[in-house]
Design a protein around this motif. Structure first.
Motif, mmCIF file in Angstrom:
data_model
loop_
_atom_site.group_PDB
_atom_site.id
_atom_site.type_symbol
_atom_site.label_atom_id
_atom_site.label_comp_id
_atom_site.label_asym_id
_atom_site.label_seq_id
_atom_site.Cartn_x
_atom_site.Cartn_y
_atom_site.Cartn_z
ATOM 1 N N GLU A 254 7.077 7.597 -2.942
ATOM 2 C CA GLU A 254 8.455 7.319 -3.378
ATOM 3 C C GLU A 254 8.822 6.029 -3.580
ATOM 4 N N TYR A 255 9.164 6.024 -1.539
ATOM 5 C CA TYR A 255 9.763 4.929 -1.185
ATOM 6 C C TYR A 255 8.865 4.021 -0.063
ATOM 7 N N ALA A 256 7.312 4.913 0.060
ATOM 8 C CA ALA A 256 7.102 3.418 1.082
ATOM 9 C C ALA A 256 6.736 2.588 0.643
ATOM 10 N N THR A 257 6.690 1.360 1.594
ATOM 11 C CA THR A 257 5.899 -0.150 1.605
ATOM 12 C C THR A 257 4.587 -0.664 2.057
ATOM 13 N N SER A 258 4.217 0.146 2.664
ATOM 14 C CA SER A 258 2.496 0.272 3.773
ATOM 15 C C SER A 258 1.948 1.229 4.715
ATOM 16 N N LEU A 259 1.369 2.098 3.450
ATOM 17 C CA LEU A 259 0.837 4.061 4.095
ATOM 18 C C LEU A 259 -0.247 3.117 4.938
ATOM 19 N N ARG A 260 -1.448 2.172 5.064
ATOM 20 C CA ARG A 260 -1.494 0.821 5.832
ATOM 21 C C ARG A 260 -1.193 1.179 6.926
ATOM 22 N N MET A 261 -0.013 0.655 7.730
ATOM 23 C CA MET A 261 0.080 0.750 8.676
ATOM 24 C C MET A 261 1.753 2.121 9.437
ATOM 25 N N SER A 262 1.258 3.116 8.457
ATOM 26 C CA SER A 262 1.714 4.235 8.516
ATOM 27 C C SER A 262 0.302 4.514 10.043
ATOM 28 N N ASP A 263 0.995 6.783 9.799
ATOM 29 C CA ASP A 263 0.264 7.960 10.389
ATOM 30 C C ASP A 263 -1.672 7.446 9.618
ATOM 31 N N LEU A 264 -1.403 7.803 8.954
ATOM 32 C CA LEU A 264 -2.622 7.311 8.209
ATOM 33 C C LEU A 264 -3.554 6.356 8.327
ATOM 34 N N GLY A 265 -2.860 5.084 8.644
ATOM 35 C CA GLY A 265 -4.115 3.971 9.316
ATOM 36 C C GLY A 265 -4.312 3.467 10.419
ATOM 37 N N TYR A 266 -3.436 1.871 10.514
ATOM 38 C CA TYR A 266 -4.232 1.826 12.291
ATOM 39 C C TYR A 266 -3.134 2.323 13.320
ATOM 40 N N THR A 267 -3.163 3.737 13.468
ATOM 41 C CA THR A 267 -2.536 4.291 14.266
ATOM 42 C C THR A 267 -3.284 4.713 14.994
ATOM 43 N N ASN A 268 -2.454 4.858 16.863
ATOM 44 C CA ASN A 268 -3.904 5.862 17.097
ATOM 45 C C ASN A 268 -2.988 7.284 18.054
ATOM 46 N N SER B 111 1.108 -1.039 -0.202
ATOM 47 C CA SER B 111 0.042 -0.021 0.496
ATOM 48 C C SER B 111 0.547 1.470 0.120
ATOM 49 N N PRO B 112 2.004 1.398 -1.477
ATOM 50 C CA PRO B 112 2.742 2.728 -0.926
ATOM 51 C C PRO B 112 2.244 3.757 -1.489
ATOM 52 N N ALA B 113 0.411 3.935 -1.800
ATOM 53 C CA ALA B 113 0.039 4.469 -2.966
ATOM 54 C C ALA B 113 -1.729 4.660 -2.719
ATOM 55 N N LEU C 126 4.624 0.523 -7.692
ATOM 56 C CA LEU C 126 4.855 2.573 -8.419
ATOM 57 C C LEU C 126 5.251 1.969 -9.443
ATOM 58 N N ASP C 127 5.914 1.171 -9.817
ATOM 59 C CA ASP C 127 6.339 0.998 -11.479
ATOM 60 C C ASP C 127 4.608 1.290 -12.082
ATOM 61 N N TYR C 128 4.143 0.009 -11.349
ATOM 62 C CA TYR C 128 2.678 0.506 -12.416
ATOM 63 C C TYR C 128 1.759 1.514 -13.054
ATOM 64 N N LEU C 129 1.793 2.329 -11.950
ATOM 65 C CA LEU C 129 1.447 3.849 -11.555
ATOM 66 C C LEU C 129 2.117 4.852 -12.744
ATOM 67 N N ASN C 130 3.394 4.643 -12.490
ATOM 68 C CA ASN C 130 4.328 5.960 -12.126
ATOM 69 C C ASN C 130 4.303 5.805 -14.218
ATOM 70 N N ASN C 131 5.191 4.141 -14.436
ATOM 71 C CA ASN C 131 5.886 4.303 -15.350
ATOM 72 C C ASN C 131 5.096 2.798 -16.870
ATOM 73 N N GLN C 132 3.878 2.725 -15.899
ATOM 74 C CA GLN C 132 2.682 2.328 -16.893
ATOM 75 C C GLN C 132 1.430 2.856 -17.361
ATOM 76 N N ASP C 133 1.572 4.431 -16.508
ATOM 77 C CA ASP C 133 0.563 4.798 -16.225
ATOM 78 C C ASP C 133 -0.726 4.478 -15.957
ATOM 79 N N GLY C 134 -0.697 3.614 -15.366
ATOM 80 C CA GLY C 134 -1.556 2.667 -14.863
ATOM 81 C C GLY C 134 -2.772 3.468 -13.610
ATOM 82 N N SER C 135 -3.827 2.530 -13.438
ATOM 83 C CA SER C 135 -4.531 2.735 -13.037
ATOM 84 C C SER C 135 -4.830 2.022 -11.671
#
Length: 523
Positions: A232-246, A204-206, A453-462
């Motif tokens: 750019e270098y994220a691995t798991s935004l789910r585990m960041s301050d945006l996700g399961y934190t309190n 979940s880098p995006a 991220l390669d799919y999103l940025n280099n392959q114009d992916g959705s």
């Protein structure tokens, strides 16, 4: 008498001991959103054909009505666990019309948080309590955070394993006390090394930009060509301050040095009042807004990447179950949903986790003070937002190390464990699994976060298109295969039984809901 890592490996490798490295216990809890074919959140309530979400043993809901949770029974085969999960999902997909199972951790496009309907568990006191708890989560953190999905992996060693371990150390504690102590040693090592899990499996880098509506964040997000936000270098935004934190939980000092200290810390948190949450109110205009105004409403609100667990009896709190009967298994909670797997977790991951947890059990584990625990948490925090950054340095007992440097040394140790598990089980799958994962340490571009991220940025992916394509493919694949462990009749029978059990629970209530809550929290 404590033994070194090498001594333990040698002891378990003896012919009379090696069978103790078999018959481990496995289980998976997989969360997933029900979505419409175009990729929006389903607005339908939990399908009746799936049974009662309060009492069904395999199919329930988590925070919201469309957030399903699939639960496998305890198995002693990694392959069987995956098969069970496939069967549960096959049945579910056959009963939800044209809806799909969202194959990612971060949610699909959500117009408005208010459109996320809280899970309903019937009119029993325990059912109402579950719903009020979720109302509290909504008021405390917002609904969007609660429709993030994850994978929980449950794991236990056999009693024979612990009996051998205890005999090697000439330890004379009662067996269950010894087992609990050793599980807590495992948990401490897990905390030391668990940064590996989001690095290897973070997916979940995006995010869909709708997730960030109304959120304040200092994270340096970039935008992909299709408008998705990412780091750019994220691995798991789910585990960041945006996700399961309190943030309220940051003041808690829950100790992992022993069972009694851990339970004392959890119970203190349950009774620790929060000025911030008190402003919400508890019962406002006759309607409950949360169970209480404490830092934790109940123990489940403790957001942790791993938990010691004991199966609780009816009416028993998790901490009471631990005190009464000790640690039975551990629950790994740091796994993103694997977007490339029909079940959200693949066999390769289960095999690696088995090696990793066995390594954490066998590796000597010193006690941790609060400063050390905070340092380990910072390692985790760094990995989830910039784990593939070549400049990143992690703190290993005061020594700064790169992901590659520290990771390779851990994998060298784990190789001995993998070879031992292969020998014990008469296979070669554990060392193979470890070899595959080590390549991600040597080459970050092989991680799922980098691939996305390669799919999103280099392959114009959705991101949405990728998720829907995979969701359709997984649905077709699962529905085309035969049941292997369960069958259709089993699920139909369990659905019927679950409604009967829910009715029995509702009819057995003798207290008002107010009195039920008072009794629950004063026990």
């Amino acid at each position: 008498m404590s033994l070194s890592f090498t001594q333990l490996l040698s002891a378990f490798e003896l012919d009379e001991n090696i069978n103790a490295l078999t018959n481990f216990g496995y289980g998976v809890e997989r969360e997933t959103l029900r979505v419409l074919p175009q990729g929006k959140l389903s607005d339908k309530r939990h399908y009746r054909a799936l049974g009662s979400s309060l009492t069904h043993p395999n199919i329930t809901t988590d925070y919201a009505e469309p957030l399903l949770e699939f639960i496998t029974p305890v198995s002693h085969s990694p392959e069987q666990t995956i098969t069970q999960l496939e069967d549960i999902q096959k049945f579910t997909l056959s009963e939800i019309n044209d809806e799909l199972l969202w194959p990612m951790s971060m949610p699909c496009f959500v117009d408005c948080e208010d459109s996320i309907e809280l899970a309903y568990y019937g009119e029993s006191n325990i059912g109402k309590m579950k719903s009020v708890y979720r109302q509290g989560l909504k008021n405390r953190y917002g609904s969007m955070m609660q429709v993030i999905a994850g994978i929980h992996f449950n794991f236990s060693f056999s009693q024979d394993f612990w009996l051998k371990f205890q005999s090697f150390e000439n330890n004379e504690l009662p067996l269950q006390d010894y087992i609990s102590d050793k599980y807590f040693a495992l948990l401490r090592n897990y905390k030391r090394f668990c940064w590996l899990i989001p690095y290897l499996y973070g997916s979940s880098p995006a995010l869909c930009p709708s997730f960030l509506k109304g959120k304040n964040t200092n994270l340096p997000f970039k935008k992909s060509p299709k408008g998705y936000v990412y780091l750019e270098y994220a691995t798991s935004l789910r585990m960041s301050d945006l996700g399961y934190t309190n943030s309220e939980q940051s003041s808690l000092h829950i100790c992992y040095n022993n069972l009694e200290g851990y339970v004392a810390g959890v119970q203190e948190a349950i009774n620790l009042s929060s000025d911030k949450f008190a402003k919400i109110g508890v019962k406002v205009d006759g309607k409950y807004q949360q169970l209480n105004a404490n830092v934790l409403q109940i123990e489940n609100e403790l957001y942790a990447p791993v938990r010691p667990k004991q199966v609780a009896k009816s009416g028993e709190k998790p901490s009471q179950a631990l005190l009464n009967r000790g640690v039975e298994y551990v629950e790994v909670r740091a796994l993103d949903v694997n977007p490339f797997s029909p079940t959200g977790i693949e066999l390769q991951q289960v095999l690696f986790l088995e090696v990793f947890l066995a390594y954490c059990a066998l590796k000597p584990s010193e006690e941790l003070d609060c400063d050390q625990q905070n340092t380990l948490q910072r390692n985790m925090d760094e990995i989830v937002v910039r784990g593939r950054d070549p400049q990143l340095r992690l703190n290993d007992c005061g020594v700064e190390k790169s992901v590659q440097e520290w990771g390779v040394s851990i994998f060298e140790d784990m190789a001995y464990v993998a070879q031992l598990l292969d020998k014990a089980n008469g296979v070669d799958k554990y060392f193979k699994a470890l070899t595959i994962e080590k390549e991600k340490i040597l080459n970050p571009n092989l991680t799922p976060s980098a691939i996305l991220l390669d799919y999103l940025n280099n392959q114009d992916g959705s991101l949405t298109q990728l998720a829907l394509e995979n969701a359709h493919k997984f649905k077709d694949d699962l529905q085309s295969r035969d049941y292997q462990f369960f069958n259709y009749e089993y699920f139909k029978e369990q659905a019927q039984l679950s409604f009967q059990q829910q009715k029995q629970i509702e009819e057995s209530d003798v207290l008002s809901f107010d009195d039920f809550l008072k009794e629950y929290f004063t026990k």
